[in-house]
Design a protein around this motif. Structure first.
Motif, PDB file in Angstrom:
ATOM      1  N   ILE A 261       0.757  -1.163   0.089  1.00  0.00           N
ATOM      2  CA  ILE A 261      -0.031  -0.137   0.060  1.00  0.00           C
ATOM      3  C   ILE A 261       0.875   1.420  -0.061  1.00  0.00           C
ATOM      4  CG2 ILE A 261      -1.732   1.185   1.398  1.00  0.00           C
ATOM      5  CD1 ILE A 261      -2.753  -1.035  -0.208  1.00  0.00           C
ATOM      6  N   GLU A 262       2.087   1.130   0.746  1.00  0.00           N
ATOM      7  CA  GLU A 262       3.030   2.285   0.781  1.00  0.00           C
ATOM      8  C   GLU A 262       3.446   2.621  -0.905  1.00  0.00           C
ATOM      9  OE1 GLU A 262       2.600   0.997   4.812  1.00  0.00           O
ATOM     10  OE2 GLU A 262       3.045  -0.236   3.161  1.00  0.00           O
ATOM     11  N   GLU A 263       3.703   1.564  -1.685  1.00  0.00           N
ATOM     12  CA  GLU A 263       4.280   1.627  -2.962  1.00  0.00           C
ATOM     13  C   GLU A 263       3.127   2.401  -3.922  1.00  0.00           C
ATOM     14  OE1 GLU A 263       7.491  -1.748  -3.813  1.00  0.00           O
ATOM     15  OE2 GLU A 263       5.433  -2.517  -3.272  1.00  0.00           O
ATOM     16  N   LEU A 264       1.673   1.765  -3.604  1.00  0.00           N
ATOM     17  CA  LEU A 264       0.688   2.346  -4.288  1.00  0.00           C
ATOM     18  C   LEU A 264       0.469   3.914  -4.084  1.00  0.00           C
ATOM     19  CD1 LEU A 264      -1.529   1.200  -6.400  1.00  0.00           C
ATOM     20  CD2 LEU A 264      -2.898   0.812  -3.977  1.00  0.00           C
ATOM     21  N   SER A 265       0.577   4.106  -2.538  1.00  0.00           N
ATOM     22  CA  SER A 265       0.455   5.678  -2.330  1.00  0.00           C
ATOM     23  C   SER A 265       1.585   6.638  -2.944  1.00  0.00           C
ATOM     24  CB  SER A 265       0.642   5.527  -0.710  1.00  0.00           C
ATOM     25  OG  SER A 265      -0.217   4.864  -0.052  1.00  0.00           O
ATOM     26  N   ARG A 266       2.728   5.999  -3.107  1.00  0.00           N
ATOM     27  CA  ARG A 266       3.600   6.878  -3.573  1.00  0.00           C
ATOM     28  C   ARG A 266       3.575   6.958  -5.043  1.00  0.00           C
ATOM     29  NH1 ARG A 266       7.503   4.171  -0.304  1.00  0.00           N
ATOM     30  NH2 ARG A 266       7.687   2.450  -1.992  1.00  0.00           N
ATOM     31  N   LYS A 267       2.768   6.153  -5.922  1.00  0.00           N
ATOM     32  CA  LYS A 267       2.361   6.288  -7.018  1.00  0.00           C
ATOM     33  C   LYS A 267       1.208   7.479  -7.464  1.00  0.00           C
ATOM     34  CE  LYS A 267       3.479   1.499  -8.944  1.00  0.00           C
ATOM     35  NZ  LYS A 267       4.040   1.887 -10.296  1.00  0.00           N
ATOM     36  N   LEU A 268       0.499   7.439  -6.343  1.00  0.00           N
ATOM     37  CA  LEU A 268      -0.567   8.446  -6.295  1.00  0.00           C
ATOM     38  C   LEU A 268      -0.087   9.611  -5.639  1.00  0.00           C
ATOM     39  CD1 LEU A 268      -3.037   5.840  -5.017  1.00  0.00           C
ATOM     40  CD2 LEU A 268      -3.382   6.800  -7.138  1.00  0.00           C
ATOM     41  N   GLY A 269       1.122   9.866  -5.343  1.00  0.00           N
ATOM     42  CA  GLY A 269       1.761  11.171  -4.576  1.00  0.00           C
ATOM     43  C   GLY A 269       0.967  11.478  -3.420  1.00  0.00           C
ATOM     44  N   LEU A 270       0.493  10.552  -2.805  1.00  0.00           N
ATOM     45  CA  LEU A 270      -0.023  10.536  -1.347  1.00  0.00           C
ATOM     46  C   LEU A 270       0.804   9.780  -0.239  1.00  0.00           C
ATOM     47  CD1 LEU A 270      -3.782   9.727  -2.402  1.00  0.00           C
ATOM     48  CD2 LEU A 270      -2.817  11.780  -2.154  1.00  0.00           C
ATOM     49  N   SER A 271       0.457  10.163   0.820  1.00  0.00           N
ATOM     50  CA  SER A 271       0.983   9.266   2.057  1.00  0.00           C
ATOM     51  C   SER A 271       0.230   8.133   2.449  1.00  0.00           C
ATOM     52  CB  SER A 271       1.326  10.219   3.279  1.00  0.00           C
ATOM     53  OG  SER A 271      -0.023  10.369   3.831  1.00  0.00           O
ATOM     54  N   ARG A 272       0.788   7.229   3.153  1.00  0.00           N
ATOM     55  CA  ARG A 272      -0.268   5.910   3.201  1.00  0.00           C
ATOM     56  C   ARG A 272      -1.095   6.319   4.146  1.00  0.00           C
ATOM     57  NH1 ARG A 272       0.160   0.539   4.970  1.00  0.00           N
ATOM     58  NH2 ARG A 272      -1.845   0.077   5.709  1.00  0.00           N
ATOM     59  N   ARG A 273      -0.990   7.561   5.252  1.00  0.00           N
ATOM     60  CA  ARG A 273      -2.074   7.852   5.974  1.00  0.00           C
ATOM     61  C   ARG A 273      -3.269   8.636   5.258  1.00  0.00           C
ATOM     62  NH1 ARG A 273      -0.088  10.889  11.546  1.00  0.00           N
ATOM     63  NH2 ARG A 273       0.333   8.821  11.982  1.00  0.00           N
ATOM     64  N   GLN A 274      -2.639   9.377   4.307  1.00  0.00           N
ATOM     65  CA  GLN A 274      -3.727  10.061   3.807  1.00  0.00           C
ATOM     66  C   GLN A 274      -4.881   9.416   2.933  1.00  0.00           C
ATOM     67  OE1 GLN A 274      -0.908  12.624   1.348  1.00  0.00           O
ATOM     68  NE2 GLN A 274      -2.142  14.457   1.913  1.00  0.00           N
ATOM     69  N   LEU A 275      -4.031   8.215   2.284  1.00  0.00           N
ATOM     70  CA  LEU A 275      -4.719   7.242   1.477  1.00  0.00           C
ATOM     71  C   LEU A 275      -5.761   6.554   2.192  1.00  0.00           C
ATOM     72  CD1 LEU A 275      -5.118   6.155  -1.355  1.00  0.00           C
ATOM     73  CD2 LEU A 275      -3.489   4.580  -0.976  1.00  0.00           C
ATOM     74  N   ASP A 276      -5.466   6.297   3.532  1.00  0.00           N
ATOM     75  CA  ASP A 276      -6.121   5.371   4.500  1.00  0.00           C
ATOM     76  C   ASP A 276      -7.359   6.346   4.883  1.00  0.00           C
ATOM     77  OD1 ASP A 276      -5.030   2.901   4.608  1.00  0.00           O
ATOM     78  OD2 ASP A 276      -3.845   3.599   6.382  1.00  0.00           O
ATOM     79  N   ARG A 277      -7.250   7.621   5.189  1.00  0.00           N
ATOM     80  CA  ARG A 277      -8.180   8.461   5.593  1.00  0.00           C
ATOM     81  C   ARG A 277      -9.447   8.805   4.416  1.00  0.00           C
ATOM     82  NH1 ARG A 277      -5.374  12.233   7.838  1.00  0.00           N
ATOM     83  NH2 ARG A 277      -4.704  13.207   5.711  1.00  0.00           N
ATOM     84  N   VAL A 278      -8.984   8.726   3.082  1.00  0.00           N
ATOM     85  CA  VAL A 278      -9.852   8.858   2.019  1.00  0.00           C
ATOM     86  C   VAL A 278     -10.711   7.712   1.888  1.00  0.00           C
ATOM     87  CG1 VAL A 278      -8.594  10.913   1.005  1.00  0.00           C
ATOM     88  CG2 VAL A 278      -8.242   8.504   0.059  1.00  0.00           C
ATOM     89  N   PHE A 279     -10.005   6.567   2.009  1.00  0.00           N
ATOM     90  CA  PHE A 279     -10.799   5.345   1.805  1.00  0.00           C
ATOM     91  C   PHE A 279     -11.681   5.026   2.956  1.00  0.00           C
ATOM     92  CE2 PHE A 279      -8.591   4.079  -1.958  1.00  0.00           C
ATOM     93  CZ  PHE A 279      -9.237   2.697  -2.314  1.00  0.00           C
TER      94      PHE A 279
END
Length: 345
Positions: A261-279
């Protein structure tokens, strides 16, 4: 030399020029890096419906293949297609449909739009129906030729299309859209259903369906056919936050890739915490759990609808250890892949 004086190229190849005009006439335009699957599928459906037998005689429908100039156009798989009919020699009065086959990169399809602008706009002025297949929708949309239309877009490129053309109504819930003189198709084998629809209108349903058994197709799909293999409603993605939509698209593209998920987050230009929050806000679930469900749903469908081995299916959803895959599968569904097979029997 005007193409008006030229009999159809394929008819010349097989030594038979129809004595009466065909019921429907197609001009096929493969763009650079065009995908072979939709191009070949569409062309073969025309071929089977073209005559009473299987001789490729262009009696009931005809086709030519054209491009910016004569010479080779290279497909996404590296296959070279020889173009012998350049746009400058095309008489658009000879055709009912111009079918444009797109390539793998939406960005490339947009970039080359100016090169094709004059020809496609000339076709519109002549009243010819334009058909976009796969990412060719990006080319025609860039030229303003899809304004006001519903556009069938491949699910993988839905978010990109909506970002680039926010005023157009993109549809990933349909294999193809027919909107007056503009027709769009998501690509892949959906072109077979589209070809049948177009042929049925002018050649009759019976002739349109001819050859399906030869193509090993048992039945046709409706334009609203739902792709069960993706799991969930693929068309709800665009209703979410743009980060969630983009993430879901990347997840589908990388089902077999063991990305974190960290690698996926980097591809999106987001932090892991940001991605967790929007999901959590949009779907009430973390991205890791969502991706796991997507993979297991895909594996479940494959177990029910294919003859692939457990190892092959496990690899499709990023598992290299079959026993671990079975353990995760059982935890998710409450029964093992082997038990599922027994239930199916």
């Amino acid at each position: 030399m005007s193409s008006h004086s030229l009999p159809s190229q394929t008819a010349r190849l097989f030594g038979s020029t129809p004595s009466v005009p065909p019921d429907v006439r197609f001009l096929l335009v493969p763009l650079p890096t065009f995908n072979m699957l939709p191009f070949g599928s569409f062309l073969d459906k025309l071929r089977f419906s073209a005559d009473e037998e299987d001789f490729s005689e262009q009696k009931y429908c005809s086709w030519d293949i054209a491009g910016l100039s004569d010479g080779d156009v290279v497909s996404s798989s590296g296959v070279h297609l020889s173009i012998k009919l350049a746009f400058e020699h095309v008489n658009l009065a000879q055709y009912d449909y111009v079918v444009v086959f797109g390539g793998r990169s939406a960005g490339q399809m947009k970039a080359m739009a100016p090169l094709y602008s004059a020809f496609f706009k000339k076709a519109v002025a002549r009243g010819v129906t334009l058909v976009t297949v796969d990412n060719a929708c990006f080319t025609l949309a860039s030229l303003g030729l899809l304004d006001g239309c519903e556009v069938a877009v491949h699910w993988r490129h839905l978010q990109e299309f909506e970002t680039d053309f926010p005023t157009l109504k993109a549809r990933a819930d349909q294999l193809y859209c027919i909107d007056g003189k503009r027709i769009s198709c998501a690509g892949g084998t959906a072109v077979i259903e589209l070809a049948i629809e177009l042929l049925a209108g002018l050649c009759g349903r019976e002739r349109a369906l001819k050859g399906l058994a030869d193509m090993l197709i048992d039945e046709t799909r409706s334009r609203n056919h739902y792709l069960k293999s993706l799991g969930g409603d693929v068309n709800k993605a665009h209703q979410h936050n743009r980060h969630v939509s983009r993430t879901i698209s990347l997840m589908r593209q990388n089902l077999s890739v063991p990305l974190s998920i960290e690698e996926l987050s980097r591809k999106l230009g987001l932090s892991r915490r940001q991605l967790d929050r929007v999901f959590l806000k949009e779907l009430a679930v973390r991205p890791r759990e969502y991706w796991a469900t997507m993979r297991m749903t895909h594996a479940h469908w494959r177990l029910q609808n294919s003859f692939y081995s457990l190892a092959d299916i496990a690899h499709e959803v990023s598992f290299t250890d079959v026993s671990y895959f079975c353990k995760v599968f059982k935890k998710h569904f409450g029964y093992s892949p082997t038990q599922l097979k027994k239930i199916e029997k």
